[in-house]
Design an enzyme around this catalytic site. Structure first.
Site, PDB file in Angstrom:
ATOM      1  CB  SER A 171      45.766  41.532  49.906  1.00  0.00           C
ATOM      2  OG  SER A 171      46.596  41.839  48.809  1.00  0.00           O
ATOM      3  CE1 TYR A 198      42.822  46.201  49.647  1.00  0.00           C
ATOM      4  CE2 TYR A 198      44.980  45.523  48.878  1.00  0.00           C
ATOM      5  CZ  TYR A 198      43.638  45.261  49.065  1.00  0.00           C
ATOM      6  OH  TYR A 198      43.122  44.050  48.671  1.00  0.00           O
ATOM      7  CE  LYS A 202      42.332  43.700  52.648  1.00  0.00           C
ATOM      8  NZ  LYS A 202      41.210  42.760  52.597  1.00  0.00           N
TER       9      LYS A 202
END
Ligand SMILES: NC(=O)c1ccc[n+]([C@@H]2O[C@H](COP(=O)([O-])OP(=O)(O)OC[C@H]3O[C@@H](n4cnc5c(N)ncnc54)[C@H](OP(=O)(O)O)[C@@H]3O)[C@@H](O)[C@H]2O)c1
Ligand SMILES: *[C@@H]1O[C@H](CO)[C@@H](O)[C@H](O)[C@H]1NC(C)=O
Ligand SMILES: *[C@@H]1O[C@H](CO)[C@@H](O)[C@H](O)[C@H]1NC(C)=O
Ligand SMILES: *[C@@H]1O[C@H](CO)[C@@H](O)[C@H](O)[C@H]1NC(C)=O
Length: 316
Positions: A171, A198, A202
């Site tokens: 991402s 997160y 990623k």
């Protein structure tokens, strides 16, 4: 009244323009057939994974939906078979939050499936304050470590079936990801730190694909990391109620559909002549530069070693 109608029409027209120019995104144009090929897609019961699996099925592949929940997966199997007219779509149980489950999946797969041509490490979670079965940070454990182990366990089969590919869903959030090897499990609390959980995972996805490409040089297995875009999927299911009230209308209007968001994953799985970009990061069906911290080979190497240790793997 007329003025209101005119204003409404102009707003709709502007939205349509914005939608087709800035939101819909680039489509994968390759018509590569996958007849006779086998594909695994993790987290394929919904969102990007389901759309990616549907596309692979339409191309004639045998598609394994590697999912944690049998019921949700079986309903996706049903939908994908119906829409693609391809019956070689099957479910196999995989919970990436448990290294034992990852090993069991690999064993089961290797026993029952003679081939593997494309592995799509798609499953992911946006946030969680739980731990994995092995006691690791949940977001890191599912998004990176479980997939790291899964990939290692399937490498020999991919090698036997080369040319073969591995696609890793990352991402753009990697940009704010930071790695602190001394503290892989920091007490991230609050919304900003939750996003750190997160983005860190990623970033690891991108560094993993990079190091993996180095290890795979000369094998005819290639790998790619992907930013799918901002896509309206269930990845936002962990938002709190007030966050949903705020964001859901924006997400509904300005985010891509899962079918559009899946295009770059599909591109990396099937597009001809991208092998020279093995290890690189793709978005909008194009190879992209990444920020320096996501192309630091020493950090990628260290991440690899730490992941091997955490997953109880011998050195490669
Ligand atoms: N949507 C976006 O805007 C966006 C942007 C950038 C990157 N991404 C990445 O794209 C990938 C797909 O996300 P999505 O947007 O399609 O999200 P999604 O709709 O929430 O789908 C995520 C999938 O991962 C599965 N999953 C979660 N935890 C798992 C576990 N422990 N074991 C096995 N499977 C598990 C989910 O299964 P269950 O249904 O059983 O929970 C689901 O099938 C993720 O890696 C995400 O980080 C998405
Ligand atoms: C937390 O994770 C454990 C192990 O994966 C699981 O058994 C438990 O149900 C989870 N708890 C919550 C609240 O999700
Ligand atoms: C970030 O991950 C840690 C470790 O799993 C967890 O304790 C923490 O609650 C997470 N933070 C957020 C905001 O989700
Ligand atoms: C890789 O593919 C090329 C071209 O098809 C082939 O010549 C070569 O022998 C393959 N290498 C391996 C290790 O399979």
């Amino acid at each position: 009244m007329v003025a209101w109608l005119a204003a409404g029409a102009i707003m709709v027209a502007v939205y349509v323009l914005i939608y087709y120019n800035f939101i819909k995104g680039v489509q994968c144009k390759s018509d590569t057939s996958l007849r006779g090929k086998t594909v695994i897609v993790t987290g394929a019961n919904t969102g990007l994974g389901k759309e990616t699996a549907l596309d692979m099925a339409r191309r004639g592949a045998r598609v394994i939906l590697a999912c944690r929940c049998k019921q949700r997966a079986e309903s996706a199997v049903f939908d994908i078979r119906k829409k693609s007219g391809n019956n070689k779509v099957i479910f196999m149980q995989l919970d990436l939050a448990s290294l034992k489950s990852v090993r069991a999946f690999a064993e089961n797969f290797l026993k029952s499936e003679p081939q593997l041509h494309i592995l799509i490490n798609n499953a992911g979670i946006g946030g969680s304050n739980n731990k994995t079965a092995d006691g690791f940070n949940m977001v890191w454990g599912v998004n990176h470590l479980g997939h790291f182990l899964l990939t290692q366990l399937l490498l020999d089969r991919l090698k036997q079936c080369a040319p073969s590919r591995i696609v890793v869903l990352a991402s753009k959030a990697y940009r704010i990801g930071k790695i602190d090897f001394n503290d892989l499990d920091p007490p991230h609390n609050g919304i900003i730190q939750g996003f750190q959980n997160y983005s860190f995972s990623k970033l690891c996805n991108i560094l993993f694909a990079r190091e993996l490409a180095n290890c795979l040089e000369g094998t005819n297995i290639t790998c790619y990391s992907v930013h799918p875009g901002c896509v309206n999927t269930e990845v936002f299911r962990d938002l709190k109620f007030w966050q949903k009230v705020l964001f859901v209308p924006i997400i509904a209007l300005f985010f891509q559909t899962p079918a559009d968001g899946a295009q770059t994953s599909i591109y990396c799985a099937v597009q001809e002549d991208i092998e020279k970009f093995s290890g690189r990061y793709f978005a909008d069906c194009k190879v992209q530069e990444v920020l320096p911290h996501a192309r630091d080979d020493a950090v990628a190497r260290k991440l690899w070693e730490i992941s091997e240790r955490m997953a109880n793997l011998g050195s490669h």
